[in-house]
Design a protein around this motif. Structure first.
Motif, PDB file in Angstrom:
ATOM      1  N   MET A  98       1.040 -42.326 -56.090  1.00 17.33           N
ATOM      2  CA  MET A  98       2.571 -41.909 -56.560  1.00 17.33           C
ATOM      3  C   MET A  98       2.314 -41.832 -57.933  1.00 17.33           C
ATOM      4  N   GLU A  99       1.494 -43.449 -58.331  1.00  9.17           N
ATOM      5  CA  GLU A  99       1.707 -42.700 -59.638  1.00  9.17           C
ATOM      6  C   GLU A  99       1.425 -41.490 -60.580  1.00  9.17           C
ATOM      7  N   LYS A 100       0.461 -40.907 -59.854  1.00  5.84           N
ATOM      8  CA  LYS A 100      -0.102 -39.952 -60.304  1.00  5.84           C
ATOM      9  C   LYS A 100       1.104 -38.762 -60.092  1.00  5.84           C
ATOM     10  N   LEU A 101       2.019 -38.717 -59.255  1.00  2.00           N
ATOM     11  CA  LEU A 101       2.634 -38.008 -58.911  1.00  2.00           C
ATOM     12  C   LEU A 101       3.368 -38.607 -59.501  1.00  2.00           C
ATOM     13  N   ILE A 102       4.406 -39.319 -59.876  1.00  4.15           N
ATOM     14  CA  ILE A 102       5.144 -39.842 -60.994  1.00  4.15           C
ATOM     15  C   ILE A 102       4.540 -39.318 -62.375  1.00  4.15           C
ATOM     16  N   ALA A 103       3.816 -39.175 -62.916  1.00  9.38           N
ATOM     17  CA  ALA A 103       3.440 -38.813 -64.103  1.00  9.38           C
ATOM     18  C   ALA A 103       3.370 -37.879 -64.184  1.00  9.38           C
ATOM     19  N   GLN A 104       3.243 -36.951 -63.059  1.00 11.32           N
ATOM     20  CA  GLN A 104       3.186 -35.022 -63.731  1.00 11.32           C
ATOM     21  C   GLN A 104       4.517 -35.085 -63.702  1.00 11.32           C
ATOM     22  N   GLY A 105       5.188 -35.536 -62.676  1.00 10.00           N
ATOM     23  CA  GLY A 105       6.403 -35.109 -62.784  1.00 10.00           C
ATOM     24  C   GLY A 105       7.257 -34.280 -61.069  1.00 10.00           C
ATOM     25  N   HIS A 150      13.787 -39.820 -65.157  1.00 12.95           N
ATOM     26  CA  HIS A 150      12.180 -40.958 -66.073  1.00 12.95           C
ATOM     27  C   HIS A 150      12.684 -42.188 -66.166  1.00 12.95           C
ATOM     28  N   TYR A 151      13.188 -43.101 -65.115  1.00 14.32           N
ATOM     29  CA  TYR A 151      12.977 -44.376 -65.099  1.00 14.32           C
ATOM     30  C   TYR A 151      11.579 -45.019 -64.970  1.00 14.32           C
ATOM     31  N   GLY A 152      11.860 -46.157 -65.477  1.00 21.20           N
ATOM     32  CA  GLY A 152       9.947 -46.893 -65.220  1.00 21.20           C
ATOM     33  C   GLY A 152      10.509 -47.960 -64.291  1.00 21.20           C
ATOM     34  N   PRO A 153       9.579 -48.278 -63.804  1.00 25.16           N
ATOM     35  CA  PRO A 153       9.493 -49.497 -62.356  1.00 25.16           C
ATOM     36  C   PRO A 153      10.499 -50.497 -62.042  1.00 25.16           C
ATOM     37  N   GLU A 154      10.883 -51.293 -63.234  1.00 25.30           N
ATOM     38  CA  GLU A 154      11.100 -52.273 -63.509  1.00 25.30           C
ATOM     39  C   GLU A 154      12.554 -52.894 -62.755  1.00 25.30           C
ATOM     40  N   GLN A 155      13.620 -51.668 -62.746  1.00 25.89           N
ATOM     41  CA  GLN A 155      14.775 -51.960 -62.107  1.00 25.89           C
ATOM     42  C   GLN A 155      14.008 -51.773 -60.291  1.00 25.89           C
ATOM     43  N   PRO A 156      15.135 -52.149 -59.678  1.00 30.17           N
ATOM     44  CA  PRO A 156      14.714 -51.751 -58.397  1.00 30.17           C
ATOM     45  C   PRO A 156      14.811 -50.190 -58.278  1.00 30.17           C
ATOM     46  N   HIS A 157      13.920 -49.521 -56.421  1.00 27.73           N
ATOM     47  CA  HIS A 157      14.480 -47.978 -56.745  1.00 27.73           C
ATOM     48  C   HIS A 157      13.301 -47.734 -55.932  1.00 27.73           C
ATOM     49  N   ALA A 170       7.321 -36.465 -59.141  1.00 30.74           N
ATOM     50  CA  ALA A 170       7.575 -37.959 -58.060  1.00 30.74           C
ATOM     51  C   ALA A 170       8.115 -38.462 -58.805  1.00 30.74           C
ATOM     52  N   TYR A 171       9.858 -39.022 -58.709  1.00 35.25           N
ATOM     53  CA  TYR A 171      10.158 -39.786 -59.816  1.00 35.25           C
ATOM     54  C   TYR A 171      11.725 -40.983 -58.997  1.00 35.25           C
ATOM     55  N   ARG A 172      11.472 -42.205 -59.825  1.00 32.76           N
ATOM     56  CA  ARG A 172      12.458 -43.183 -59.582  1.00 32.76           C
ATOM     57  C   ARG A 172      13.505 -42.749 -58.855  1.00 32.76           C
ATOM     58  N   CYS A 173      14.377 -43.292 -57.848  1.00 31.92           N
ATOM     59  CA  CYS A 173      15.579 -43.519 -57.998  1.00 31.92           C
ATOM     60  C   CYS A 173      16.403 -44.497 -57.948  1.00 31.92           C
ATOM     61  N   ARG A 174      16.534 -44.553 -58.585  1.00 26.41           N
ATOM     62  CA  ARG A 174      17.646 -46.328 -58.544  1.00 26.41           C
ATOM     63  C   ARG A 174      19.675 -46.650 -57.905  1.00 26.41           C
ATOM     64  N   CYS A 175      19.861 -45.442 -57.315  1.00 32.33           N
ATOM     65  CA  CYS A 175      21.054 -45.003 -56.649  1.00 32.33           C
ATOM     66  C   CYS A 175      20.674 -46.203 -55.354  1.00 32.33           C
ATOM     67  N   THR A 176      21.632 -46.727 -55.166  1.00 29.51           N
ATOM     68  CA  THR A 176      21.888 -47.930 -55.075  1.00 29.51           C
ATOM     69  C   THR A 176      22.408 -47.572 -53.075  1.00 29.51           C
ATOM     70  N   PRO A 177      21.880 -48.198 -52.257  1.00 32.07           N
ATOM     71  CA  PRO A 177      22.435 -48.158 -50.508  1.00 32.07           C
ATOM     72  C   PRO A 177      24.063 -47.469 -50.624  1.00 32.07           C
ATOM     73  N   GLU A 178      25.183 -48.215 -51.324  1.00 31.54           N
ATOM     74  CA  GLU A 178      26.109 -47.852 -50.646  1.00 31.54           C
ATOM     75  C   GLU A 178      26.380 -46.767 -51.687  1.00 31.54           C
ATOM     76  N   GLU A 179      25.760 -46.306 -53.130  1.00 31.98           N
ATOM     77  CA  GLU A 179      26.428 -44.870 -53.374  1.00 31.98           C
ATOM     78  C   GLU A 179      25.609 -43.774 -53.084  1.00 31.98           C
ATOM     79  N   ILE A 180      24.437 -43.475 -52.308  1.00 30.79           N
ATOM     80  CA  ILE A 180      23.756 -43.300 -50.800  1.00 30.79           C
ATOM     81  C   ILE A 180      24.534 -42.825 -49.532  1.00 30.79           C
TER      82      ILE A 180
END
Length: 465
Positions: free
Chosen positions: A86-93, A129-136, A95-105
């Motif tokens: 998963m980290e490999k896929l994120i690094a090469q673009g 290109h969010y990092g891993p700091e926030q829930p995602h 895959a990506y981290r999504c911070r959209c909340t369940p309420e927004e979805i």
């Protein structure tokens, strides 16, 4: 190329008929090509996957006669590989981290439904290109345009516009990977060349293909099997027969019959109906599977089971029948009579349960006498028949079928009656009913001393004439 197939059940319940058919087709494909079959347990559903359910799957496959060259592998043991991939896929673009909340979805979903449209994630986080700091969650960056093509070995060419597919989630907010992601990683790592699975996974295949490309793996060949439906063309359920494979074992079906029956669900070789395992392996061709839904016909299964049961040598039936006899409390373990008992019952039996029930007279005296049999046969010279046979038998040693049959025929002529008027009172005394294998075989299998005891009991308990 070595053909490598896999059976990858989720241990969230029983092993159903549809799953068993999928396992069998993977087994046949691998064996036909001299390849390898891998067993993988897809236990990413932490709440529903249990060791008990895993054992049910293993027991069912063992009974069905499906052997594996590798495994079982457990997805729960491969978390590190999924995380690294998963980290490999994120690094090469890819895959990506999504911070959209369940309420927004949910708000997006409700808006799509209000407009009578299909909900697709709007890709709001795709270029952040969010990092891993926030829930995602982590999403797969799917192609935005173009057409996904699957050249299916059963269904042919199947196309889906990428605009119909959204950026699906490959890792949940708690970090656990999803089914579609794990499948691609596992199939690639295990060098699977052919994926044979139900047609309900066809949409998943279109989702998975971009992941294979992103990981640098050529996708396997896909064969999506049509559904197995009940005789009324509805989804297979309990009302069409047992739902679980192991229930059929408990009902007395032979694994040989079940293999033959499942293989014929959607596949054929000319007009041939009955196959040995060697024939199934020799003739099986995944491209010959019918693209239409298969129909589960219980009558056909019963017919197949009867044919297979009658074709086996009695000695081959012994180990399969024995558990049913022991469950009934019959002293059948190491019984030298058992092959002869089976030989006399094979043409009369539909299942092992049926055969075990018919074995009762050879292990226990009748507790009662069937009223309809008493009414029909306990009359006229019936008591005299039992007394005459009792006197003759006391002088005979050993008791043989020819001797018993000769005495019965002589007594029939002497009394001036039909054969049934001698044989049936004897059968009633020995078994409590008017149904059994030939009377001479029944007498010998029950044995002289036990026959004498049962004749005495019948003369004592049946009404006077």
């Amino acid at each position: 190329m070595t053909v490598r197939t896999r059976f990858a059940p989720s241990p969230t319940g029983m092993l159903h008929i549809g799953n068993a058919r999928t396992a069998l087709f993977n087994w046949l494909l691998a064996r036909h090509h001299g390849g390898q079959l891998v067993l993988r347990i897809e236990d990413t559903d932490r709440e529903r996957s249990t060791p008990e359910n895993v054992q049910i799957i293993l027991d069912g496959l063992k009974w069905l006669g499906i052997d594996f060259d590798e495994g079982p592998y457990y997805q729960s043991d491969r978390a590190g590989m999924y995380r690294d991939t998963m980290e490999k896929l994120i690094a090469q673009g890819a895959a990506y981290r999504c911070r959209c909340t369940p309420e927004e979805i949910e708000k997006q979903r409700a808006a799509a439904e209000a407009n009578k449209g299909k909900y697709l994630y709007d890709r709001a986080c795709r270029d952040k290109h969010y990092g891993p700091e926030q829930p995602h969650v982590v999403r797969c960056a799917m192609p935005i345009s173009g057409v996904s093509v699957v050249n299916d070995l059963i269904k042919g060419r199947v196309e889906v516009d990428y605009r119909e597919l959204d950026d699906w989630i490959i890792a949940r907010s708690d970090g656990t990977p999803t089914y579609n992601f794990c499948v691609v990683v596992d199939d690639s790592d295990m060098r699977i060349t052919h994926v044979v699975r139900g047609e309900d996974h066809l949409t998943n295949t279109h989702k998975q293909l971009p992941l294979y490309a992103a990981l640098g793996f050529a996708p396997p060949a896909f064969a999506h099997m049509p559904l197995t439906l009940g005789a009324d063309r509805s989804k297979l359920s309990k009302r069409h027969g047992a739902a679980s494979l192991l229930e059929y074992r408990q009902m007395g079906y032979l694994p040989q019959a079940m293999r033959n029956f499942l293989a014929r669900l959607g596949w054929s070789h000319g007009d041939q109906e009955l196959f040995t395992d060697e024939e199934l392996i020799r003739y099986f061709d995944i491209t010959g599977v019918n693209a239409s839904n298969a129909i589960f016909d219980l009558d056909k299964l019963n017919w197949t089971n009867e044919k297979k049961l009658r074709a086996l040598a009695p000695e081959e039936v012994v180990p399969q029948l024995l558990p049913f006899l022991l469950d009934r409390g019959f002293a059948a373990q190491n019984d030298p009579r058992l092959p002869r008992i089976i030989a006399n019952l094979q043409e009369r039996s539909h299942t092992l349960v049926d055969m075990a029930d018919q074995c009762a007279p050879f292990y226990q005296a009748p507790a009662a006498y069937a009223p309809e049999a008493v009414k029909k046969w306990w009359k006229g010279s019936a008591r005299e028949v039992l007394q005459r046979f009792q006197a003759w038998l006391a002088t005979v040693d050993p008791l043989t079928e020819p001797a018993a049959l000769q005495f019965i025929e002589n007594l029939t002529a002497e009394l001036g009656v039909k054969l049934g008027q001698v044989a049936q009172p004897l059968r009633l005394a020995l078994t409590g009913t008017s149904v059994s294998p030939p009377i001479d075989a029944t007498l010998v299998l029950i044995g002289k001393e036990e026959t004498l005891r049962r004749l005495e009991k019948a003369l004592r308990e049946l009404p006077p004439l």
